[in-house]
Scaffold this motif. Structure first.
Motif, PDB file in Angstrom:
ATOM      1  N   VAL A  64       1.567   6.708  -9.324  1.00  0.00           N
ATOM      2  CA  VAL A  64       2.849   5.812  -9.993  1.00  0.00           C
ATOM      3  C   VAL A  64       3.597   7.206 -10.768  1.00  0.00           C
ATOM      4  CG1 VAL A  64       3.448   4.164 -11.521  1.00  0.00           C
ATOM      5  CG2 VAL A  64       1.492   3.881  -9.893  1.00  0.00           C
ATOM      6  N   ILE A  65       4.916   7.446 -10.763  1.00  0.00           N
ATOM      7  CA  ILE A  65       5.455   8.250 -11.521  1.00  0.00           C
ATOM      8  C   ILE A  65       6.786   7.652 -11.973  1.00  0.00           C
ATOM      9  CG2 ILE A  65       6.766  10.478 -11.315  1.00  0.00           C
ATOM     10  CD1 ILE A  65       3.887  10.946 -10.797  1.00  0.00           C
ATOM     11  N   SER A  66       7.221   7.704 -13.177  1.00  0.00           N
ATOM     12  CA  SER A  66       8.202   7.266 -13.893  1.00  0.00           C
ATOM     13  C   SER A  66       9.065   8.431 -14.112  1.00  0.00           C
ATOM     14  CB  SER A  66       8.091   6.637 -15.360  1.00  0.00           C
ATOM     15  OG  SER A  66       7.388   5.291 -15.068  1.00  0.00           O
ATOM     16  N   VAL A  67      10.316   8.504 -13.671  1.00  0.00           N
ATOM     17  CA  VAL A  67      11.078   9.783 -13.597  1.00  0.00           C
ATOM     18  C   VAL A  67      12.025   9.552 -14.670  1.00  0.00           C
ATOM     19  CG1 VAL A  67      10.971  10.203 -11.286  1.00  0.00           C
ATOM     20  CG2 VAL A  67      12.836   8.954 -12.024  1.00  0.00           C
ATOM     21  N   GLY A  68      12.206  10.863 -15.425  1.00  0.00           N
ATOM     22  CA  GLY A  68      13.178  11.048 -16.545  1.00  0.00           C
ATOM     23  C   GLY A  68      14.616  11.314 -15.929  1.00  0.00           C
ATOM     24  N   ASP A  69      15.690  10.825 -16.707  1.00  0.00           N
ATOM     25  CA  ASP A  69      17.014  10.835 -16.163  1.00  0.00           C
ATOM     26  C   ASP A  69      17.487  12.249 -15.849  1.00  0.00           C
ATOM     27  OD1 ASP A  69      17.404  11.417 -18.692  1.00  0.00           O
ATOM     28  OD2 ASP A  69      19.252  10.171 -19.112  1.00  0.00           O
ATOM     29  N   ALA A  70      16.946  13.208 -16.464  1.00  0.00           N
ATOM     30  CA  ALA A  70      17.303  14.653 -16.325  1.00  0.00           C
ATOM     31  C   ALA A  70      16.738  14.953 -14.816  1.00  0.00           C
ATOM     32  CB  ALA A  70      16.850  15.645 -17.307  1.00  0.00           C
ATOM     33  N   SER A 128       0.730  -1.169  -0.034  1.00  0.00           N
ATOM     34  CA  SER A 128       0.106  -0.106  -0.122  1.00  0.00           C
ATOM     35  C   SER A 128       0.868   1.112  -0.013  1.00  0.00           C
ATOM     36  CB  SER A 128      -0.898   0.057   1.330  1.00  0.00           C
ATOM     37  OG  SER A 128      -1.576  -1.138   1.310  1.00  0.00           O
ATOM     38  N   PRO A 129       1.420   1.630  -1.047  1.00  0.00           N
ATOM     39  CA  PRO A 129       2.550   2.673  -1.128  1.00  0.00           C
ATOM     40  C   PRO A 129       1.521   4.045  -1.398  1.00  0.00           C
ATOM     41  CG  PRO A 129       2.719   1.452  -3.318  1.00  0.00           C
ATOM     42  CD  PRO A 129       1.875   0.775  -2.359  1.00  0.00           C
ATOM     43  N   ASP A 130       2.052   5.039  -1.037  1.00  0.00           N
ATOM     44  CA  ASP A 130       1.682   6.297  -1.440  1.00  0.00           C
ATOM     45  C   ASP A 130       2.192   6.840  -2.666  1.00  0.00           C
ATOM     46  OD1 ASP A 130      -0.009   6.889   1.216  1.00  0.00           O
ATOM     47  OD2 ASP A 130       2.085   6.665   1.968  1.00  0.00           O
ATOM     48  N   LEU A 131       3.298   6.256  -2.897  1.00  0.00           N
ATOM     49  CA  LEU A 131       4.068   6.690  -4.347  1.00  0.00           C
ATOM     50  C   LEU A 131       4.718   5.592  -4.694  1.00  0.00           C
ATOM     51  CD1 LEU A 131       4.852   8.921  -6.352  1.00  0.00           C
ATOM     52  CD2 LEU A 131       6.489   9.840  -4.698  1.00  0.00           C
ATOM     53  N   VAL A 132       4.658   5.341  -6.053  1.00  0.00           N
ATOM     54  CA  VAL A 132       5.566   4.490  -6.731  1.00  0.00           C
ATOM     55  C   VAL A 132       6.260   5.073  -7.526  1.00  0.00           C
ATOM     56  CG1 VAL A 132       5.490   2.142  -7.685  1.00  0.00           C
ATOM     57  CG2 VAL A 132       3.676   2.432  -6.333  1.00  0.00           C
ATOM     58  N   LEU A 133       7.742   4.780  -7.479  1.00  0.00           N
ATOM     59  CA  LEU A 133       8.486   5.537  -8.681  1.00  0.00           C
ATOM     60  C   LEU A 133       9.285   4.266  -9.457  1.00  0.00           C
ATOM     61  CD1 LEU A 133      10.384   8.166  -6.079  1.00  0.00           C
ATOM     62  CD2 LEU A 133       8.308   8.531  -7.961  1.00  0.00           C
ATOM     63  N   LEU A 134       9.404   4.643 -10.566  1.00  0.00           N
ATOM     64  CA  LEU A 134      10.103   4.094 -11.516  1.00  0.00           C
ATOM     65  C   LEU A 134      11.259   4.721 -12.515  1.00  0.00           C
ATOM     66  CD1 LEU A 134       6.912   3.468 -11.754  1.00  0.00           C
ATOM     67  CD2 LEU A 134       7.709   1.370 -13.360  1.00  0.00           C
ATOM     68  N   GLY A 135      12.101   3.936 -13.023  1.00  0.00           N
ATOM     69  CA  GLY A 135      13.051   4.690 -14.074  1.00  0.00           C
ATOM     70  C   GLY A 135      12.132   5.113 -15.315  1.00  0.00           C
ATOM     71  N   GLN A 136      13.080   5.645 -16.296  1.00  0.00           N
ATOM     72  CA  GLN A 136      12.247   6.100 -17.554  1.00  0.00           C
ATOM     73  C   GLN A 136      12.009   5.024 -18.306  1.00  0.00           C
ATOM     74  OE1 GLN A 136      14.435   9.312 -18.975  1.00  0.00           O
ATOM     75  NE2 GLN A 136      15.421   7.805 -20.677  1.00  0.00           N
ATOM     76  N   GLN A 137      13.032   3.972 -18.313  1.00  0.00           N
ATOM     77  CA  GLN A 137      13.133   2.785 -19.169  1.00  0.00           C
ATOM     78  C   GLN A 137      14.112   1.830 -18.434  1.00  0.00           C
ATOM     79  OE1 GLN A 137      15.306   5.554 -22.001  1.00  0.00           O
ATOM     80  NE2 GLN A 137      16.378   3.558 -22.702  1.00  0.00           N
ATOM     81  N   SER A 138      14.002   0.719 -18.880  1.00  0.00           N
ATOM     82  CA  SER A 138      14.954  -0.312 -18.688  1.00  0.00           C
ATOM     83  C   SER A 138      16.049  -0.587 -19.771  1.00  0.00           C
ATOM     84  CB  SER A 138      14.365  -1.752 -18.380  1.00  0.00           C
ATOM     85  OG  SER A 138      13.588  -2.071 -19.424  1.00  0.00           O
ATOM     86  N   ASP A 139      17.231  -0.678 -19.222  1.00  0.00           N
ATOM     87  CA  ASP A 139      18.356  -0.536 -20.358  1.00  0.00           C
ATOM     88  C   ASP A 139      18.193  -1.853 -21.275  1.00  0.00           C
ATOM     89  OD1 ASP A 139      20.196   1.115 -21.036  1.00  0.00           O
ATOM     90  OD2 ASP A 139      21.779  -0.197 -19.752  1.00  0.00           O
ATOM     91  N   ASP A 140      17.499  -2.990 -20.736  1.00  0.00           N
ATOM     92  CA  ASP A 140      17.473  -3.937 -21.615  1.00  0.00           C
ATOM     93  C   ASP A 140      16.071  -4.247 -22.345  1.00  0.00           C
ATOM     94  OD1 ASP A 140      16.331  -4.521 -19.209  1.00  0.00           O
ATOM     95  OD2 ASP A 140      16.931  -6.599 -19.045  1.00  0.00           O
ATOM     96  N   GLY A 141      15.011  -3.981 -21.780  1.00  0.00           N
ATOM     97  CA  GLY A 141      13.516  -4.053 -22.302  1.00  0.00           C
ATOM     98  C   GLY A 141      13.121  -2.897 -23.055  1.00  0.00           C
ATOM     99  N   GLU A 142      13.463  -1.719 -22.597  1.00  0.00           N
ATOM    100  CA  GLU A 142      13.326  -0.540 -23.278  1.00  0.00           C
ATOM    101  C   GLU A 142      11.814  -0.489 -23.759  1.00  0.00           C
ATOM    102  OE1 GLU A 142      16.402  -0.553 -26.423  1.00  0.00           O
ATOM    103  OE2 GLU A 142      17.210   0.942 -25.362  1.00  0.00           O
ATOM    104  N   CYS A 143      10.896  -0.388 -22.641  1.00  0.00           N
ATOM    105  CA  CYS A 143       9.756  -0.456 -23.279  1.00  0.00           C
ATOM    106  C   CYS A 143       8.813   0.958 -22.591  1.00  0.00           C
ATOM    107  CB  CYS A 143       8.842  -1.553 -22.410  1.00  0.00           C
ATOM    108  SG  CYS A 143       9.349  -3.220 -22.801  1.00  0.00           S
ATOM    109  N   TYR A 144       9.487   1.628 -21.515  1.00  0.00           N
ATOM    110  CA  TYR A 144       9.204   2.868 -21.409  1.00  0.00           C
ATOM    111  C   TYR A 144       7.773   2.914 -20.508  1.00  0.00           C
ATOM    112  CZ  TYR A 144      12.567   3.621 -25.032  1.00  0.00           C
ATOM    113  OH  TYR A 144      13.478   3.216 -25.778  1.00  0.00           O
ATOM    114  N   THR A 145       7.286   1.607 -20.395  1.00  0.00           N
ATOM    115  CA  THR A 145       5.661   1.835 -19.977  1.00  0.00           C
ATOM    116  C   THR A 145       5.349   1.056 -18.902  1.00  0.00           C
ATOM    117  OG1 THR A 145       5.857  -0.134 -21.589  1.00  0.00           O
ATOM    118  CG2 THR A 145       4.663   2.217 -22.475  1.00  0.00           C
ATOM    119  N   ILE A 146       6.470   0.372 -18.172  1.00  0.00           N
ATOM    120  CA  ILE A 146       5.711  -0.621 -17.127  1.00  0.00           C
ATOM    121  C   ILE A 146       4.971   0.387 -16.153  1.00  0.00           C
ATOM    122  CG2 ILE A 146       6.456  -1.731 -15.031  1.00  0.00           C
ATOM    123  CD1 ILE A 146       7.096  -3.638 -17.170  1.00  0.00           C
TER     124      ILE A 146
END
Ligand SMILES: Cc1cc2nc3c(=O)[nH]c(=O)nc-3n(C[C@H](O)[C@H](O)[C@H](O)COP(=O)(O)OP(=O)(O)OC[C@H]3O[C@@H](n4cnc5c(N)ncnc54)[C@H](O)[C@@H]3O)c2cc1C
Ligand SMILES: Nc1ncnc2c1ncn2[C@@H]1O[C@H](COP(=O)(O)O)[C@@H](O)[C@H]1O
Lengths: 263, 325
Positions: A176-182, A112-130
């Motif tokens: 749920v927020i995916s953050v960019g590398d900048a 039960s998180p209040d915030l889920v953070l992800l990276g902008q992409q996985s270096d191998d899957g490169e789906c940008y969408t999880i």
């Protein structure tokens, strides 16, 4: 506030990525590391904690992957996560994006998180969408590619670049927020943090523990079916100049441009 | 029936080019499957004629749904409603950021298979097969779908725009319910143009700079070289440096920036990520300067220089000036 950060183990950047032509899955032998894009997500969590606008009780690193993926969790903990959760089960191996997102959402639900953070992409899957898949399953608002995030009461003010310029969006928590590398410059772990990482709590869970419907996951049950791989159309290799004597290099460039009437 | 529902992104009264490509592609594929291509627009007071204009690209019907613009989740709701009330076997998106988010959310909503970054689609035995380059474009995997609905998200500029001359499409209003989470994100400002309004689209020569320039001031090296080339040259940038505030957004090339095809694209300190490549790969001549001999940009440049841009660019500027006399 409780923050879960999704992290993934990927082949090290120095390893040449290859496909296993009989399974269509990636050849995962060789050196592995924490997905570099995920270090920005951990750093973002740390900055929210240190920013002090909303007290952060816990930062939990969560991954789905084979046994070796615990090393990515250790790395995540050395970068600041308090503990970690590892979903490891043969049943989820080979899952496509949609199935992976579902399995991760089930794992997150228990926290039960209040915030889920992800990276902008996985270096191998490169789906940008999880992130978008996870958010839909959890019924939370979401954004990807966020490069600025300010905590407000019960919400985040996020900025990101979309197709027409920069957008500022207010997102209510939980989200749920995916953050960019900048978004930030991830810190390096201290030696002490690296040494201590293995002592932090790490929970391993199976599909049944997080109530995953196993008919929806794994390579055979994934809705996107890999049928074949082929080589991309051959392109004539470009000319390469190693710059040893810059005056000479520049002469060659100018000659090349001149030949093509570009000057 | 094997209809295809195509998402059409619109902004300030115009349909996004990649969406026009997607509608054209959808129409072609639907014909091969023996079905129709329908488009869907979600927005606040979408003009009827804008919607109908998609008929020119092969949509036989256009659904218009009233909802917030610029965010993915409301569109997932709208497309989910359209698909559950219609006869759709595939959903198709052109390249861009929103399409990725909507397509992925829709896959989760419908339990559907999804393929992204798709560069080609073909119909075979009544089904679609999507080609998706993987591992930095070193291989292409072919994806088919086991689910009732298959989702195809194209790569930027992958689908060609084709006008069919079919005229206006039938426009239908679609009503749908906004799910609770879709109303928990609110657009505050949209499409902010950060930095100067530079014009790069008409330039024959683009000198593009990336993170390898090291700092904002590094762009001076690019500007001086562009200056040496003369009036037909301009300076372009990657998202990495635009996000960092080193150069204006209007100069950005790539997935969420501009698509260009100048006579010469000279990339300095640019790694050549897919999202950058898709905006410049059709340039007539690509020259890259990068100190890393393994940089992906060397895979698609015509002339690659492995070296330090700080050493090469100033001397190149002098040499170009001298050559021009
Ligand atoms: C959804 C999405 C959309 C995106 N949209 C875009 C977009 O529209 N446009 C875009 O450009 N990117 C976009 N990106 C980002 C893209 O993936 C890359 O991160 C970005 O293009 C990298 O920019 P860069 O090449 O400047 O930086 P880096 O990848 O960091 O590369 C810098 C390069 O400089 C070289 N270098 C360093 N120092 C020197 C030196 N002294 N001399 C010579 N070479 C040197 C390095 O070897 C390296 O290869 C997007 C990403 C996502 C996920
Ligand atoms: N197997 C996984 N376990 C945990 N997180 C993941 C996994 N796969 C992807 N992610 C997360 O999703 C982000 C985007 O990945 P992708 O959509 O594959 O490009 C990554 O940066 C991770 O944060």
């Amino acid at each position: 506030m409780k923050i879960c950060v999704l992290v993934k183990e990927v082949p090290d950047a120095a390893v040449e990525k290859r496909l296993n032509n009989s399974t269509g899955r990636m050849d995962r032998s060789g050196e592995k590391n924490l997905n570099p894009y995920d270090t920005h997500a951990i750093e973002a969590a740390m900055q929210i904690r240190e920013g002090g606008v909303a007290p952060v009780e816990e930062i939990v690193a969560v991954t789905m992957g084979p046994e070796s993926a615990v090393r990515a969790l250790h790395k995540a903990v050395s970068l600041g996560a308090d503990r970690s959760v590892h979903l490891s089960d043969e049943a989820v191996a080979g899952s496509d994006v949609a199935a992976t997102g579902y399995a991760l959402a089930q794992t997150l639900r228990r926290e039960s998180p209040d915030l889920v953070l992800l990276g902008q992409q996985s270096d191998d899957g490169e789906c940008y969408t999880i992130g978008a898949v996870v958010a839909e399953h959890l019924g939370m608002p979401s954004l990807t590619q966020v490069i600025k995030m300010d905590v407000e009461t019960g919400a985040l003010r996020c900025e990101r670049q979309a197709e027409y310029g920069y957008d500022t969006v207010q997102v209510s928590l939980p989200a749920v927020i995916s953050v960019g590398d900048a978004i930030n410059e991830p810190r390096y772990p201290s030696l002490k943090a690296i040494m201590g990482a293995k002592k932090k709590p790490l929970e391993t869970v199976g599909a049944a523990d997080v109530e995953i419907d196993t008919s929806k996951v794994g390579g055979e049950n994934s809705a996107a079916r890999w049928i074949a791989a082929k080589a991309p159309p051959a392109k004539a290799a470009g000319e390469i100049i190693e710059d040893e004597d810059t005056a000479e290099t520049v002469e060659k460039i100018v000659a090349w441009l001149d030949e093509r009437k570009l000057i | 029936m094997t209809n295809i529902l195509v998402y059409a992104l619109h902004y300030e009264g115009a349909i996004n080019k990649n969406s026009l490509g997607a509608v054209s592609e959808g129409a072609k594929l639907a014909a091969e499957l023996g079905g129709e291509a329908h488009a869907i627009l979600v927005g606040e007071g979408v003009p009827q004629d804008l919607a109908a204009s998609l008929g020119n690209y092969g949509a036989s019907k256009v659904l218009v749904a009233e909802g917030p613009e610029g965010l993915a989740q409301p569109v997932v709701d709208a497309m989910g409603a359209a698909i559950s009330g219609g006869d759709y076997k595939y959903a198709l998106f052109g390249g861009g950021l929103l399409g990725f988010e909507i397509g992925a959310g829709l896959a989760a909503r419908l339990g559907a298979g999804v393929a992204m970054e798709v560069t080609a689609v073909r119909a075979e035995g009544g089904e679609l097969i999507a080609e998706r380059p993987i591992l930095g474009d070193s291989a292409i995997s072919e994806i088919s779908y086991r689910s009732e609905v298959g989702i195809v998200i194209g790569r930027l500029n992958a689908f060609e725009i084709k006008e069919t001359g079919a005229g206006a499409a039938a426009v239908e209003q679609l009503s749908f319910e906004l799910s609770p989470h879709a109303s928990q994100a609110k657009m505050i400002t949209r499409g902010e143009q950060r930095g100067a309004d530079v014009d790069i689209e008409g330039a024959d020569i683009l000198v593009a700079g990336g993170r390898g320039l090291g700092k904002a001031e590094g762009f001076q090296l690019c500007e001086e070289l562009a200056g040496a080339f003369g009036n037909n040259a301009a300076v372009a940038a990657t998202r990495a440096v635009v996000d960092a505030g080193w150069y204006p957004y209007a100069a950005q090339i790539g997935q969420t920036g501009k698509t260009v095809s100048p006579k010469l694209y000279l990339a300095a300190g640019i790694s050549g990520a897919i999202q950058h490549k898709v905006g410049m790969q059709s340039s007539e001549n690509i020259v890259a300067i990068n100190k890393d001999s393994n940089a992906p940009i060397f895979e698609f440049s015509d002339l690659g220089i492995v070296g330090d841009l700080n050493k090469i660019l100033p001397k190149l500027t002098e040499a170009v000036k001298a050559k021009k006399g």
